[in-house]
Scaffold this motif. Structure first.
Motif, short mmCIF file in Angstrom:
data_model
loop_
_atom_site.label_atom_id
_atom_site.label_comp_id
_atom_site.label_asym_id
_atom_site.label_seq_id
_atom_site.Cartn_x
_atom_site.Cartn_y
_atom_site.Cartn_z
N GLY A 238 0.82 -1.21 0.00
CA GLY A 238 0.00 0.00 0.00
C GLY A 238 0.85 1.25 0.00
O GLY A 238 0.55 2.23 -0.70
N PHE A 239 1.95 1.25 0.77
CA PHE A 239 2.86 2.41 0.75
C PHE A 239 3.45 2.58 -0.64
O PHE A 239 3.52 3.69 -1.18
CB PHE A 239 3.97 2.23 1.80
CG PHE A 239 3.64 2.82 3.14
CD1 PHE A 239 2.95 2.09 4.08
CD2 PHE A 239 4.00 4.13 3.44
CE1 PHE A 239 2.63 2.63 5.32
CE2 PHE A 239 3.67 4.69 4.68
CZ PHE A 239 2.99 3.94 5.62
N ALA A 240 3.85 1.46 -1.28
CA ALA A 240 4.44 1.55 -2.63
C ALA A 240 3.40 2.09 -3.61
O ALA A 240 3.69 2.98 -4.43
CB ALA A 240 4.92 0.17 -3.07
N GLU A 241 2.17 1.63 -3.48
CA GLU A 241 1.09 2.10 -4.36
C GLU A 241 0.87 3.61 -4.15
O GLU A 241 0.71 4.36 -5.11
CB GLU A 241 -0.19 1.33 -4.03
CG GLU A 241 -1.41 1.73 -4.84
CD GLU A 241 -2.68 1.03 -4.36
OE1 GLU A 241 -2.57 0.02 -3.62
OE2 GLU A 241 -3.77 1.51 -4.72
N ALA A 242 0.93 4.04 -2.90
CA ALA A 242 0.72 5.47 -2.59
C ALA A 242 1.82 6.33 -3.20
O ALA A 242 1.54 7.36 -3.84
CB ALA A 242 0.69 5.67 -1.07
N VAL A 243 3.06 5.89 -3.06
CA VAL A 243 4.18 6.66 -3.62
C VAL A 243 4.11 6.65 -5.14
O VAL A 243 4.24 7.70 -5.79
CB VAL A 243 5.52 6.08 -3.14
CG1 VAL A 243 6.69 6.75 -3.86
CG2 VAL A 243 5.67 6.28 -1.62
N ASP A 244 3.81 5.51 -5.73
CA ASP A 244 3.69 5.42 -7.19
C ASP A 244 2.56 6.32 -7.72
O ASP A 244 2.63 6.83 -8.83
CB ASP A 244 3.41 3.97 -7.62
CG ASP A 244 4.63 3.07 -7.40
OD1 ASP A 244 5.74 3.62 -7.18
OD2 ASP A 244 4.46 1.83 -7.41
N ALA A 245 1.53 6.53 -6.89
CA ALA A 245 0.39 7.36 -7.32
C ALA A 245 0.66 8.84 -7.07
O ALA A 245 -0.21 9.68 -7.30
CB ALA A 245 -0.87 6.93 -6.58
N GLY A 246 1.86 9.16 -6.56
CA GLY A 246 2.22 10.57 -6.36
C GLY A 246 1.67 11.20 -5.11
O GLY A 246 1.56 12.43 -5.02
N ALA A 247 1.32 10.38 -4.13
CA ALA A 247 0.80 10.95 -2.87
C ALA A 247 1.89 11.78 -2.19
O ALA A 247 3.02 11.34 -2.02
CB ALA A 247 0.34 9.83 -1.95
N GLN A 248 1.53 13.01 -1.82
CA GLN A 248 2.47 13.88 -1.10
C GLN A 248 2.39 13.62 0.40
O GLN A 248 3.32 13.95 1.15
CB GLN A 248 2.15 15.34 -1.41
CG GLN A 248 2.35 15.71 -2.86
CD GLN A 248 1.68 17.03 -3.20
OE1 GLN A 248 0.51 17.08 -3.48
NE2 GLN A 248 2.44 18.10 -3.14
N VAL A 249 1.24 13.08 0.85
CA VAL A 249 1.06 12.74 2.27
C VAL A 249 0.46 11.34 2.33
O VAL A 249 -0.47 11.02 1.57
CB VAL A 249 0.11 13.74 2.97
CG1 VAL A 249 -0.02 13.40 4.47
CG2 VAL A 249 0.61 15.18 2.81
N ILE A 250 1.02 10.49 3.18
CA ILE A 250 0.54 9.12 3.33
C ILE A 250 0.16 8.90 4.79
O ILE A 250 0.99 9.13 5.68
CB ILE A 250 1.62 8.10 2.91
CG1 ILE A 250 2.07 8.37 1.47
CG2 ILE A 250 1.08 6.67 3.05
CD1 ILE A 250 3.29 7.55 1.04
N LEU A 251 -1.08 8.52 5.04
CA LEU A 251 -1.56 8.31 6.41
C LEU A 251 -1.75 6.82 6.67
O LEU A 251 -2.29 6.10 5.82
CB LEU A 251 -2.88 9.05 6.64
CG LEU A 251 -2.83 10.58 6.54
CD1 LEU A 251 -3.18 11.03 5.13
CD2 LEU A 251 -3.75 11.24 7.56
N ALA A 252 -1.30 6.37 7.83
CA ALA A 252 -1.44 4.95 8.19
C ALA A 252 -1.38 4.80 9.70
O ALA A 252 -0.75 5.61 10.39
CB ALA A 252 -0.32 4.13 7.54
#
Ligand code: PYL
Length: 296
Positions: free
Chosen positions: A96-110
């Motif tokens: 999920g983190f990899a998917e978030a970074v690949d999608a260009g997320a500037q902020v990732i919450l978990a």
């Protein structure tokens, strides 16, 4: 930290417009406005205008006690309500983190069982939910009270949220007293404040006396029914980040329009606003360089 249940959060994302109307009636500000106040952002209109261009990802985490059904979706629903380009990743955990970074997320919450964190990967910085929640509820109390400078405020509950509430209150120049059903926790917090901020706060003798003698209260315990109707009068304002809600139903009824409590929205709004400050102040994560040109 109390672990939320699906029942605690399942209706939140469908009631945010109604909740916004309550927040405006109680504090004069919407959920985004309270988040902005928690992050020290003065221009809420500018924040609202920037939000759609800020992509945020929420990653479900299966570690420990596992996923809380609806948690990631509720956090995402709050972020979308605030105007952000938010989504829940299809994968959980590392994928999920990899998917978030690949999608260009500037902020990732978990969130795992111990911490709920907003990550700003390009800046190498994080925002912690306990600290942001404290900042959000103290900002809300400030708005309800018309300012806290020089005013007596009681923090009941000396866990992580209570501790960070004291920090936020001191920053707003309040006169802070703390109390906990475990007296040593209150004494320990006073010692930490003295060491960390060189500030003195009062340790109140017992919860009932403290609640009866304070009109501005941050309720940060993990107990129910801490604040009773007998503690409430016309001047009382309560900001209650504690889960479960620490006010009795009768106390809540007397405090309608003069109290704040929710399991996630104010904390998430504060986290998102603090994360926006981080990514705006270091847009590409360029750190200031030392005099000889080295990156710090
Ligand atoms: C962040 C909340 C606020 C109060 N208690 C905290 C809590 O319930 N923490 C556990 C969160 C677990 C989330 C799970 C998921 O669905 O991703 N790992």
């Amino acid at each position: 930290m109390t672990r939320l249940t699906t029942q605690d959060i399942q209706d939140i994302r469908y009631q945010l417009n109604r909740y916004d109307r309550y927040l405006v009636s109680a504090t004069g500000r919407s959920l985004l406005g309270i988040g902005a106040a928690a992050a020290g952002i003065g221009d809420v209109t500018r924040l609202r205008g920037a939000a759609p261009s800020i992509r945020m990802a929420v990653v479900p985490i299966r570690s420990g006690l596992g996923i809380i059904s609806g948690f990631a979706e509720t956090v995402c629903g709050i972020l979308v309500h605030l105007g952000f380009d938010a989504f829940v990743t299809g994968y959980s955990d590392v994928s999920g983190f990899a998917e978030a970074v690949d999608a260009g997320a500037q902020v990732i919450l978990a969130a795992d069982d111990d911490r709920f964190v907003a990550f700003c990967p390009r800046q190498g910085k994080t925002v912690d939910n306990s600290r942001a929640t404290a900042a959000g509820f103290v900002a809300g109390l400030d708005l309800m009270a018309g300012g806290l400078d020089g005013k007596d405020v009681l923090v009941i509950g000396c866990g992580p949220v209570g501790r960070w509430s004291v920090e936020s209150l001191l920053m707003r120049k309040a006169r802070v007293s703390v109390v906990d059903r475990v007296a040593q926790k209150a004494a320990d917090l006073a010692g930490w404040v003295q060491g960390a901020f060189h500030s003195t706060i009062r340790v109140a003798p017992d919860p009932d006396t403290a609640l009866s003698t304070h009109r501005l209260i941050v309720e940060a315990t993990n107990a129910a029914e801490v604040i009773h109707a007998r503690h409430v009068n016309a001047d009382t304002r309560v900001s209650a980040p504690g889960m479960p809600c620490g006010l009795t139903p009768h106390a809540r009824e007397k405090l309608t329009g003069r109290m704040l409590h929710d399991p996630l929205p104010i904390g998430v709004a504060a986290m998102a606003s603090q994360a926006v400050r981080i990514i705006r102040e270091q847009p590409m994560g360029l750190k200031s360089t030392a005099s000889d040109g080295r990156s710090e």
